[in-house]
Design a protein around this motif. Sequence first.
Motif, PDB file in Angstrom:
ATOM      1  N   ASP A 142       0.825  -1.207   0.000  1.00  0.00           N
ATOM      2  CA  ASP A 142       0.000   0.000   0.000  1.00  0.00           C
ATOM      3  C   ASP A 142       0.862   1.262   0.000  1.00  0.00           C
ATOM      4  O   ASP A 142       0.558   2.239  -0.698  1.00  0.00           O
ATOM      5  CB  ASP A 142      -0.939   0.002   1.209  1.00  0.00           C
ATOM      6  CG  ASP A 142      -2.009  -1.079   1.129  1.00  0.00           C
ATOM      7  OD1 ASP A 142      -2.249  -1.579   0.004  1.00  0.00           O
ATOM      8  OD2 ASP A 142      -2.582  -1.428   2.163  1.00  0.00           O
ATOM      9  N   GLU A 174       2.415   1.723  -3.403  1.00  0.00           N
ATOM     10  CA  GLU A 174       1.450   2.300  -4.326  1.00  0.00           C
ATOM     11  C   GLU A 174       1.311   3.809  -4.105  1.00  0.00           C
ATOM     12  O   GLU A 174       1.178   4.574  -5.063  1.00  0.00           O
ATOM     13  CB  GLU A 174       0.089   1.613  -4.176  1.00  0.00           C
ATOM     14  CG  GLU A 174      -0.917   2.035  -5.230  1.00  0.00           C
ATOM     15  CD  GLU A 174      -2.141   1.142  -5.264  1.00  0.00           C
ATOM     16  OE1 GLU A 174      -2.887   1.204  -6.260  1.00  0.00           O
ATOM     17  OE2 GLU A 174      -2.356   0.377  -4.301  1.00  0.00           O
ATOM     18  N   GLU A 175       1.370   4.241  -2.859  1.00  0.00           N
ATOM     19  CA  GLU A 175       1.349   5.674  -2.574  1.00  0.00           C
ATOM     20  C   GLU A 175       2.534   6.371  -3.242  1.00  0.00           C
ATOM     21  O   GLU A 175       2.390   7.419  -3.881  1.00  0.00           O
ATOM     22  CB  GLU A 175       1.409   5.920  -1.065  1.00  0.00           C
ATOM     23  CG  GLU A 175       0.118   5.696  -0.317  1.00  0.00           C
ATOM     24  CD  GLU A 175       0.222   6.188   1.118  1.00  0.00           C
ATOM     25  OE1 GLU A 175       0.775   7.288   1.320  1.00  0.00           O
ATOM     26  OE2 GLU A 175      -0.235   5.468   2.031  1.00  0.00           O
ATOM     27  N   VAL A 192       2.418   5.708  -7.368  1.00  0.00           N
ATOM     28  CA  VAL A 192       1.195   6.032  -8.108  1.00  0.00           C
ATOM     29  C   VAL A 192       0.475   7.241  -7.510  1.00  0.00           C
ATOM     30  O   VAL A 192       0.434   8.315  -8.111  1.00  0.00           O
ATOM     31  CB  VAL A 192       0.238   4.822  -8.155  1.00  0.00           C
ATOM     32  CG1 VAL A 192      -0.994   5.158  -8.993  1.00  0.00           C
ATOM     33  CG2 VAL A 192       0.936   3.585  -8.715  1.00  0.00           C
ATOM     34  N   GLU A 193      -0.085   7.070  -6.318  1.00  0.00           N
ATOM     35  CA  GLU A 193      -0.997   8.071  -5.773  1.00  0.00           C
ATOM     36  C   GLU A 193      -0.322   9.393  -5.452  1.00  0.00           C
ATOM     37  O   GLU A 193      -0.907  10.461  -5.639  1.00  0.00           O
ATOM     38  CB  GLU A 193      -1.681   7.505  -4.526  1.00  0.00           C
ATOM     39  CG  GLU A 193      -2.556   6.281  -4.812  1.00  0.00           C
ATOM     40  CD  GLU A 193      -2.975   5.563  -3.544  1.00  0.00           C
ATOM     41  OE1 GLU A 193      -2.614   6.041  -2.444  1.00  0.00           O
ATOM     42  OE2 GLU A 193      -3.654   4.517  -3.643  1.00  0.00           O
ATOM     43  N   PHE A 203       0.747  -4.107  -5.507  1.00  0.00           N
ATOM     44  CA  PHE A 203       2.197  -3.960  -5.475  1.00  0.00           C
ATOM     45  C   PHE A 203       2.884  -5.028  -4.634  1.00  0.00           C
ATOM     46  O   PHE A 203       3.984  -4.820  -4.134  1.00  0.00           O
ATOM     47  CB  PHE A 203       2.580  -2.542  -5.046  1.00  0.00           C
ATOM     48  CG  PHE A 203       2.457  -1.564  -6.178  1.00  0.00           C
ATOM     49  CD1 PHE A 203       3.549  -1.269  -6.979  1.00  0.00           C
ATOM     50  CD2 PHE A 203       1.238  -0.989  -6.480  1.00  0.00           C
ATOM     51  CE1 PHE A 203       3.430  -0.399  -8.040  1.00  0.00           C
ATOM     52  CE2 PHE A 203       1.104  -0.116  -7.544  1.00  0.00           C
ATOM     53  CZ  PHE A 203       2.209   0.185  -8.335  1.00  0.00           C
ATOM     54  N   GLY A 233       6.165   0.674 -11.381  1.00  0.00           N
ATOM     55  CA  GLY A 233       4.749   0.999 -11.464  1.00  0.00           C
ATOM     56  C   GLY A 233       4.531   2.492 -11.501  1.00  0.00           C
ATOM     57  O   GLY A 233       5.458   3.291 -11.322  1.00  0.00           O
ATOM     58  N   GLY A 234       3.286   2.886 -11.737  1.00  0.00           N
ATOM     59  CA  GLY A 234       2.972   4.299 -11.816  1.00  0.00           C
ATOM     60  C   GLY A 234       3.429   4.914 -13.124  1.00  0.00           C
ATOM     61  O   GLY A 234       3.808   4.212 -14.069  1.00  0.00           O
TER      62      GLY A 234
END
Length: 438
Positions: A53, A56-57, A60-61, A368, A375-376
């Motif tokens: 998580d 991913e932050e 991506v985020e 992830f 990624g992203g």
Amino acid sequence: MATPPTPDGVPFLGNGMAFSRSPFDAMEEWAQQGDVVRLTFPGQSIYLVTSPDLIEEILVERHGQFTIGRQQRKTFSGIEDDALTANTGDRWKRLRGALRPAFTWDRIEAYGPQMAERTAAHTARWDNGQMDLHREMRLLTVRILGDTLLGTDVTGDEKVIMDAADALVDRADPRRIGKLLPDWLPTLTERRFERRIAALDDYVRGVLDGHTPGDGDVCSVLLAAHDRGDLSMSEVEDNLVGLLLAGHDSSAVALTYAWYELSRHPEIARSLVEEADEIADDGLLGGDDFERLDQTRHVVKETLRLYPPTWGVNRQATESVTLGGYEIPSGAQLMIPQWVLHRDERFWEDPQTFDPSRWARDEPRPAFAYFPFSGGPRHCIGMRFARLELTMALATMATRVELDVTASGPLTFKPSLSLRPTVDIEATVTPRKLNRAD
């Protein structure tokens, strides 16, 4: 606010000693202390992040709060200064946009027959007996890139590309003693790197000078972007150099480890051969066969899980951020290791076991927990190319040869740009008899 846990280290070297001795074991051990762990190395701290998580932050985020790491910029300095991998901000967006047309699925899928034909021609050279498996996979992937990237047959010129890649890998090795020396001191590794990269630059310029305009290779797309004013010639050259180096090395190690595991799991190898024989009913595979090669794609996915060619992603915080409840200062270096996530028993059943069938089962896990191509927005632009190449090459080889693979010792790896083996990996070749005309 709380600070992340920091594993015990040694005076002056901090956690650097443990990393030098056994980097992959060390990362797995450190990850047991938490999702965010602060590591100390000479002259810097690095934050190890192993929560899907949080990854991913970062990727991506909240990607705008992070940029490529200091180590990545330093590694590619003097080789890819004008390439996608070494740039950020508006220039990175412009470069990404100019390269994107070369990596659409329609264009990549059209490379399938070339990849299969080149693999068939390459395996036809192998006689009964032993060969250096990793070297042969490198020669193959360099030749595939010559066909699809440069639009030229590089047979006979592979050494200039492979020598440059070796020099880059040696230069980037974080355990190298020269890493502790001032940048201005000309070490033997640095001088060799400069010579070999200069030779590769000259080679790429020669290819560009003699290139015939067309639309069947990546080089043509980049030259068209140059003609439109979207890329400078230096940007064309540096991106081709970067794609040659990264594209051949990562695919070569993946194919090497795929065959290493297939040799240890003959039942999986048999199912892969049966599938390839059935689908390649005309003797060669094409890009439109990719989706039909279920077993082969699962072998590729599992190989990339257990042996991610890029074993870690580096990022740098561009501002102070809160991550997992911890305050991460501006400029902090972050290590995001695929190696650890891909082998984490929280997300994988029997994570150390090579099991391609896991990809045929519906096993929910965080996005992830598996990210071999990062990624992203900054995911590897050659991701789909690599997946097609690995699938086409592996299936084509399976229809033509049997490989009995042995290693000179326990399988260990170099923690450099790609997950290269530190032991010799050889294969005994037995040609298979084709039951159809090629």
